[in-house]
Design a protein around this motif. Structure first.
Motif, mmCIF file in Angstrom:
data_model
loop_
_atom_site.group_PDB
_atom_site.id
_atom_site.type_symbol
_atom_site.label_atom_id
_atom_site.label_comp_id
_atom_site.label_asym_id
_atom_site.label_seq_id
_atom_site.Cartn_x
_atom_site.Cartn_y
_atom_site.Cartn_z
ATOM 1 N N VAL A 99 -1.706 -8.348 26.036
ATOM 2 C CA VAL A 99 -3.066 -8.642 25.554
ATOM 3 C C VAL A 99 -3.171 -10.136 25.317
ATOM 4 O O VAL A 99 -2.498 -10.686 24.439
ATOM 5 N N PHE A 100 -4.007 -10.811 26.105
ATOM 6 C CA PHE A 100 -4.221 -12.247 25.970
ATOM 7 C C PHE A 100 -5.526 -12.504 25.215
ATOM 8 O O PHE A 100 -6.496 -11.748 25.353
ATOM 9 N N PHE A 101 -5.557 -13.597 24.457
ATOM 10 C CA PHE A 101 -6.782 -13.963 23.760
ATOM 11 C C PHE A 101 -6.818 -15.470 23.547
ATOM 12 O O PHE A 101 -5.801 -16.156 23.609
ATOM 13 N N PRO A 154 3.437 -12.097 38.315
ATOM 14 C CA PRO A 154 3.702 -11.256 37.138
ATOM 15 C C PRO A 154 5.065 -11.589 36.534
ATOM 16 O O PRO A 154 5.984 -12.015 37.240
ATOM 17 N N PRO A 155 5.212 -11.413 35.236
ATOM 18 C CA PRO A 155 6.523 -11.658 34.616
ATOM 19 C C PRO A 155 7.579 -10.743 35.222
ATOM 20 O O PRO A 155 7.284 -9.667 35.740
ATOM 21 N N TYR A 166 3.561 -4.473 34.666
ATOM 22 C CA TYR A 166 2.696 -5.111 33.672
ATOM 23 C C TYR A 166 1.227 -4.804 33.928
ATOM 24 O O TYR A 166 0.783 -4.675 35.065
ATOM 25 N N PHE A 167 0.515 -4.719 32.814
ATOM 26 C CA PHE A 167 -0.933 -4.492 32.827
ATOM 27 C C PHE A 167 -1.551 -5.536 31.899
ATOM 28 O O PHE A 167 -1.119 -5.670 30.757
ATOM 29 N N TYR A 168 -2.546 -6.289 32.392
ATOM 30 C CA TYR A 168 -3.148 -7.378 31.623
ATOM 31 C C TYR A 168 -4.479 -6.956 31.014
ATOM 32 O O TYR A 168 -5.335 -6.378 31.697
ATOM 33 N N LEU A 169 -4.650 -7.266 29.736
ATOM 34 C CA LEU A 169 -5.936 -7.144 29.055
ATOM 35 C C LEU A 169 -6.263 -8.503 28.441
ATOM 36 O O LEU A 169 -5.394 -9.114 27.808
ATOM 37 N N LEU A 205 0.669 -6.744 39.654
ATOM 38 C CA LEU A 205 0.250 -6.115 38.404
ATOM 39 C C LEU A 205 -0.245 -4.693 38.657
ATOM 40 O O LEU A 205 -0.778 -4.392 39.731
ATOM 41 N N LEU A 206 -0.108 -3.852 37.656
ATOM 42 C CA LEU A 206 -0.693 -2.517 37.755
ATOM 43 C C LEU A 206 -2.209 -2.583 37.722
ATOM 44 O O LEU A 206 -2.895 -1.797 38.359
#
Length: 757
Positions: A99-101, A154-155, A166-169, A205-206
Motif C-alpha cells: 500500500v503506497f501513499f 516488481p520487488p 506482489y499486488f499494488y494499492l 505484478l498480480l
C-alpha cells in the motif's frame, strides 16, 4: 528446307511435350497429397468436406481483401483473451499487498494506516497460519522509498523456497502545488519511454488499483481537476503493468463522502485480491479492459452486429490519399512544387497548390499548463518549513539562522568553519536560492516538506528579490536574539554586518537558474560564498563562476551505497556524480575545492575507506571534510524504516578511526594529504592537501580581503590559484589532537552549565 528437317523438329517437340506433361502430373499428385494430409480431420480420421475448406479459404481471402478497414469475420462471438503475462501461483507462493501513499498534512497517512489495518484483518483473519496465502500488507510512504525498487520492476522475493507475488494499492491525494506526486508521475513517464526498459516493466505484478482523495469545493468535477493526479497515476500504471488494472479507480471527496467511497473500493479490492490468490490472474475482461485511457468507441457486441465480430487492426496509420499537408520528403516537395507551377500556367486558370510548412501534432491539443510556484504561501509545504524556523523568500528561496550563530552570539562556541577557515559564525548567513533538491537522503529530516525534482519546473524569482529578501530575513532573526540571556553586545553588533554566506541550508543551490547573478550580488557586498552541491548537476557545476570555496557532498564510495543513502532521483546518478568529481579536479588549481563526507553508521562507514580513497584520487580536492551525521529526528511519516535513529550516529572515536584509516590509505598511494584540523564539538575532522602546509604548519584559513581583491582585479572567470588567498596559519588549538574549540568561548551543557576542559 527439306521435309526431313521439319519432321525431325516435330518429333522433338512431341518428346518435349511428353516430358513436361509427366512433370506436371507428378507435381499435381504431390500437391494433392499434401493438401489431403494437411486438411483438418474428424474424430474418425476422415478429412473434412471440401465445402468446409472452400468456406475457410473464402473467409481468409475476404479478410485479406478488406485489410484497408476493419475486418468482419463470420463466426461465433470472440471471447476476450486474458492478460498476456498472467502469473500462475504455485503451491508455495504467497501474495504480498503493498500500500503506497503520499501525504503533506498527514490526513492521507492516517487514512492509509486505517485502510491497511482493515485490509490486513480481512485477508489474514479467516484462514489458519499454516494455510495462509497472504503476507501481512505493507504500508510505504512515497517520500521514503526508492522508486527504482518498486516502479521499474516488481520487488524480488528474498526467499527462494517461498516465492512472493506482489499486488499494488496506491492512495493518492491531488495537489495543485509541487509535491512528491509530480516526481512519481515523472518517474513513471520516464520508465515507460526509456528504450532500455520494457514498456510494461511492471507486468509481473498480480495487479494494481488506485484510490484518489480530493476536495470538490476547490475542484468540483474531474474535468476541473478533481483527483487529477490519481487519474494520471492510474493511467501510467496501466501502461507499465501491461493492462493489469484489477479494480477501477476510486475517488472520494475528503469533505463529503471519502469514507463511503473508500469503504466501497476496499470491499471491491479485497474481493479481487482473494480471487487473484485463487486463480493467479485477473481473469477475462472485455476488450479495452485495463487500457490506460478510456476509448472513444464503444465495443460492438455480437447482438448489435448481426453475429459478426469486429477484429481490431494493428495500430498503424491508414494509407490515404496524399494531401498538400502530407509532405514525406524533399522529393515529394519538389514534385508538388513542379506540379503547382504547371498548374499555374494551366489554361483553366487554377490557383497553384498552397504548401503548408506547419508541423501538425498527432495528439489532441492540450490546455496550456501554468507554471507552479515551488512553495506557495497557501501550501502545507510553506507552513511546515515556516514552523521549522525558515523564512521563505519569494516562491523558492529560504533563510534560517544557524544554531552555531546563536551559540557564537552567546560565546558558547562557533562552527567548525571558524576553526578550519576563520569564519565568524555570528556573521554568517545560511541560505539557499532553491529549496528543491534532486536527492532524498536518508539523513535529511525534511522529507515531505521541501520539494524534490530533477529539472527546474517552477516559477523563477529574480536574484535581486532573493538577495534582498534573505538579508532582511536573516537580520530579522538576529534582532530577535537581542533579548536572549547571555548574548554578547559586541558580537550582536558585529552580527548586523553579514560577512559570510553558507549556501548549504537545504535543497540544491546550483539548481537555481540565476545562481551566478546571485553570487555576484554576494561578492558585490564583500560577502564570502561557501557553496555546497550534491554532485548531481554537472552542467550547472561546470557553468558556475568563482566562489570562495566550492563543496561537493560525497555521501558514499560506490554506486549501490550512494543509491541507498542519497536516494537520488536521476537514473544516471552515478555517472553524474563522477562527472562532478572530474569538474572539481579541473578546478583544483583555480579555486578551493572540498569533498564533504557525511558518515552514517550502518550505511557508508564500514569497509568503504578504499572506495573513498579512489574518489579522492579521482577528484584531488584541496580539502576533505569528514563529519559524523547529525541526528535531527525523523519526519512524522518516516518511521524507523525511512529515517534514522541515534544508532546511525557515529561516536567521535569512530569518526577519528575512519579518518586515520583514510589518511593512511592516501599516504600509501602517495597523494599528499594529511590531517590538518579538527572540531570535536561538531564531530568533524579536516584532511588537507600538502599544498596548504607551509614551513611545517597548516594554513587552512582564508584571506577574505585578498579573495575579493583577486575577484575585482581578474573577474569571476579570472585565473588565480587557491594559494594566492591562503590565510594565516591554522591556530594551534584547532589543529589535529587539540579538540578545535575556540578558547575565547565557554563550553556549556544543554542546561547551560559550564563544562570543564
Amino acid at each position: 528446307m527439306s521435309a526431313t528437317f521439319w519432321e525431325s523438329v516435330a518429333d522433338g517437340n512431341r518428346g518435349l511435350t511428353a516430358v513436361l506433361f509427366t512433370v506436371w502430373v507428378y507435381l499435381w499428385l504431390s500437391q494433392r497429397q499434401t493438401k489431403s494430409a494437411g486438411s483438418p480431420k474428424l474424430e474418425s480420421g476422415k478429412s473434412l468436406p471440401t465445402e468446409f475448406l472452400a468456406e475457410e479459404k473464402v473467409s481468409l481471402l475476404t479478410a485479406k481483401e478488406s485489410s484497408s478497414g476493419p475486418r468482419r469475420i463470420k463466426g461465433e462471438l470472440r471471447k476476450a483473451e486474458g492478460p498476456k503475462s498472467a502469473v500462475q501461483l504455485g503451491p508455495q507462493q504467497r501474495v504480498q499487498v503493498l500500500v503506497f501513499f503520499s501525504s503533506l498534512t498527514g490526513s492521507t497517512e492516517r487514512t492509509a494506516k486505517q485502510f491497511t489495518a482493515a485490509l490486513e484483518a480481512s485477508l489474514l483473519g479467516q484462514t489458519s497460519e499454516s494455510d495462509q496465502v497472504f503476507l501481512r500488507p505493507q504500508l510505504l510512504d512515497l517520500t521514503q522509498i526508492d522508486y527504482d525498487e518498486f516502479f521499474i520492476s516488481p520487488p524480488k522475493s528474498t526467499e527462494a523456497n517461498q516465492p512472493v507475488d506482489y499486488f499494488y494499492l496506491i492512495l493518492l491525494p491531488s495537489y495543485n502545488i509541487d509535491t512528491i506526486n509530480d516526481n512519481l508521475l515523472e518517474h513513471m513517464k520516464e520508465t515507460h519511454n526509456d528504450f532500455r526498459i520494457d514498456k510494461a516493466s511492471l507486468a509481473g505484478l498480480l495487479g494494481y488499483s488506485v484510490f484518489g482523495l480530493g476536495d470538490q469545493e476547490g475542484w468540483p468535477t474531474e474535468e476541473e481537476g478533481f483527483c487529477f493526479q490519481a487519474k494520471e497515476v492510474d493511467k501510467w500504471m496501466a501502461k507499465l503493468t501491461g493492462r493489469k488494472r484489477a479494480y477501477p479507480l476510486g475517488m472520494g471527496d475528503s469533505t463529503r463522502d471519502s469514507k463511503e467511497r473508500l469503504a466501497e473500493w476496499t470491499e471491491g479490492v479485497t474481493e479481487v485480491v482473494r480471487q487473484i490468490a485463487k486463480t493467479g490472474c485477473l481473469g477475462d475482461g472485455v476488450p479495452g479492459s485495463g487500457d490506460a485511457v478510456e476509448s472513444d468507441d464503444e465495443y460492438v457486441s455480437g447482438e448489435d452486429d448481426d453475429g459478426e465480430v469486429v477484429v481490431d487492426e494493428p495500430l498503424q496509420p491508414k494509407k490515404t490519399k496524399k494531401s498538400t499537408r502530407d509532405i514525406d520528403d524533399v522529393e515529394d516537395l519538389g514534385r508538388i512544387m513542379k506540379t503547382s507551377r504547371a498548374d499555374a500556367n494551366d489554361a483553366t486558370g487554377r490557383a497553384p497548390i498552397a504548401i503548408d510548412f506547419t508541423t501538425y501534432s498527432r495528439t489532441s491539443k492540450k490546455p496550456p499548463q501554468t507554471v507552479k510556484e515551488m512553495v506557495p504561501k497557501s501550501s502545507p509545504t510553506y507552513a511546515a518549513l515556516t514552523k521549522q524556523g525558515y523564512s521563505i523568500v519569494g516562491s523558492h528561496s529560504g533563510v534560517k539562522i544557524c544554531r552555531w550563530t546563536k551559540s557564537a552570539l552567546r560565546g558558547r562556541g562557533s562552527c567548525y568553519k571558524f576553526s578550519f577557515y576563520g569564519i565568524n559564525s555570528h556573521q554568517c548567513m545560511e541560505t539557499t536560492p532553491s529549496l528543491s533538491c534532486s536527492n532524498k537522503c536518508v539523513f535529511c529530516w525534511r522529507h515531505g516538506t521541501n520539494p524534490v525534482g530533477t529539472t527546474w519546473r517552477w516559477v523563477v524569482d529574480p536574484p535581486d528579490l532573493i538577495f534582498d529578501g534573505v538579508k532582511a530575513g536573516h537580520y530579522q532573526k538576529i534582532k530577535m536574539m537581542r533579548g536572549v540571556p547571555g548574548v554578547r553586545a559586541e558580537r550582536f553588533a558585529e552580527a548586523m554586518r553579514i560577512r559570510h554566506c553558507a549556501l548549504s541550508l537545504v535543497g540544491e543551490p546550483i539548481f537555481y537558474p540565476h545562481i551566478n547573478e546571485f553570487l555576484a550580488m554576494l561578492h558585490g557586498e564583500r560577502i564570502s560564498s561557501f557553496l555546497v552541491c550534491n554532485a548531481q548537476h554537472p552542467e550547472q557545476l561546470a557553468a558556475l563562476k568563482a566562489v570562495t570555496q566550492l563543496y561537493v557532498s560525497i555521501d558514499a564510495s560506490n554506486r549501490e551505497s550512494l543509491r541507498r543513502i542519497d536516494r537520488p532521483l536521476h537514473r544516471d546518478f552515478w555517472e553524474r556524480f563522477l562527472r562532478c568529481l572530474d569538474i572539481l579536479r579541473e578546478r583544483r588549481f583555480r579555486q578551493r575545492t572540498v569533498f564533504r563526507l557525511t558518515l552514517v553508521k550502518g550505511f557508508n562507514v564500514e569497509d568503504e575507506v578504499e572506495g573513498y580513497a579512489d574518489l579522492v584520487e579521482r577528484g584531488l580536492p584541496c580539502f576533505v571534510e569528514i563529519k559524523g551525521v547529525t541526528y535531527c529526528g525523523t519526519s512524522s511519516s518516516g518511521g524507523k524504516e525511512g529515517g534514522l535513529s541515534m544508532a546511525n550516529v557515529p561516536f567521535y572515536a569512530e569518526v577519528t578511526a575512519f579518518v586515520e584509516a583514510l589518511d593512511r590509505t592516501l599516504r600509501e598511494r602517495g597523494l599528499g594529504y594529511g590531517i590538518a584540523a579538527e572540531h570535536a564539538h561538531s564531530c568533524c575532522v579536516l584532511l588537507a592537501s600538502e599544498r596548504f602546509r607551509v614551513g611545517g604548519r597548516w594554513h587552512t584559513r582564508i584571506d577574505y580581503d585578498r579573495f575579493f581583491e583577486l575577484l575585482e582585479e581578474r573577474g569571476p572567470d579570472g585565473e588565480w590559484t587557491p594559494e594566492e588567498y591562503m590565510g594565516e596559519a591554522t591556530p594551534e588549538w584547532a589543529t589535529w589532537g587539540n579538540g578545535g574549540f575556540d578558547p575565547r568561548d565557554e563550553r556549556v551543557d544543554r542546561k547551560g552549565r559550564k563544562i570543564e576542559a
